[in-house]
Scaffold this motif. Structure first.
Motif: not given
Length: 329
Positions: A165, A169, A181
């Protein structure tokens, strides 16, 4: 899990409107792109889309070395993802299809590549169910069209690694996107849910005869829509609170807004209502084709982004992380 490789080569799986727009963005940002789609006319349609969208995308941010010649196509999924550093999947929104497709991509792609889905509603926990390496799978849902609109919603599944993640990002931000997010999975993610809530009330007002279709569009685009193109609702309410800011707004204005929620409507979506909307939209379009209206939209969005870039330091940047030199073809 393995550390993710730097992104130099992107595979686009599914070349409909979203996939073709993603391909345009990655090409303009200086990446090698290999696309795949089983449709017999997919390659022709993809190249036509990219060529038509190139100038608008390039006006927002063009990397050194970016070229249409860096777009490849193959109908073979395994070949398309074999050397990808990042896979952006854009297949139809059918859970059983995406589960099987992700398992195939997971099996065929390098183990240190990231696999991102553009899914607008299906959660990653569902999509990654049959992957052997689910820790590298993540939702990277764009807002249409991705080569113009910066927003990308990023959310993992129950088996997605936190590092994935964070890497996604960082990567999206480096290529001019505005990633947000999501801390929790939910159907439809966030932006589409907000959009659906607004449209429900718009449709209700049309059904009740309060506005016709054109005026309901104007009520959004010439009023709150203009402000939302600059700031989100919380910051705008902060301004609406005057000198007291958001605290004053919450104390004095929010109670009245909460009371008004009870008056919001849920339309009964009948064939007659659908016809009213269709007829109204066609009248509003005034003979212009979908392609012509899309070009007008994209030109205005690009101009708005240019204005925002001059005023908003927190927004996406035109800077592009240059792909590093590497050995091999």
């Amino acid at each position: 899990m393995n550390a993710h490789r730097p992104v130099h080569r992107v595979a686009i799986v599914g070349t409909g409107t979203i996939g073709a727009s993603w391909a345009t963005h990655y090409l303009v940002r200086g990446f090698d792109v290999t696309a795949t789609d089983p449709a017999p006319t997919a390659e022709t349609a993809l190249r036509s889309y990219v060529e038509a969208a190139w100038d608008a995308a390039a006006s927002i941010g063009l990397a050194a070395g970016a070229s249409l010649d860096r777009l490849g196509f193959t109908a073979d999924l395994r070949q398309a993802v074999a050397d990808a550093d990042l896979v952006q999947e854009n297949a139809p929104e059918r859970p059983e299809l995406k589960v099987k497709l992700f398992a195939d991509i997971d099996d065929a792609s390098p183990p240190d590549a990231i696999i991102a889905s553009s899914s607008s509603g299906i959660t990653m926990s569902v999509i990654q169910a049959e992957c052997r390496r689910p820790e590298r799978t993540v939702i990277g849902h764009p807002f249409n069209p991705p080569h113009i609109v910066p927003l990308v919603e990023v959310v993992g599944g129950t088996r997605t690694a936190p590092e994935t993640i964070q890497d996604v990002m960082t990567f999206y931000a480096s290529i001019g996107k505005k990633p947000i997010r999501l801390r929790k999975e939910l159907p439809g993610h966030v932006a589409n849910r907000i959009q659906a809530a607004l449209y429900r009330e718009v449709v209700y007002l049309v059904q009740e005869g309060v506005l016709d279709v054109a005026d309901s569009d104007d009520a959004v685009s010439w009023g709150p829509g203009l402000r939302w193109g600059v700031m989100g609702p919380h910051l705008l309410w902060h301004l609406g609170g005057g000198e007291g800011g958001i605290q004053h707004f919450m104390e004095t204005l929010m109670p009245r807004m909460v009371a008004s929620w009870q008056d919001l409507g849920t339309p009964e979506f009948t064939p007659e209502l659908a016809k009213t909307i269709v007829d109204g939209v066609l009248e509003e379009a005034n003979g212009h084709s979908v392609a012509e209206l899309a070009a007008r939209r994209d030109a205005m969005l690009a101009a708005l982004l240019a204005v925002r870039a001059g005023h908003d330091a927190s927004g996406p940047t035109n800077a592009t992380a240059e792909p590093e030199a590497r050995e091999g073809p």
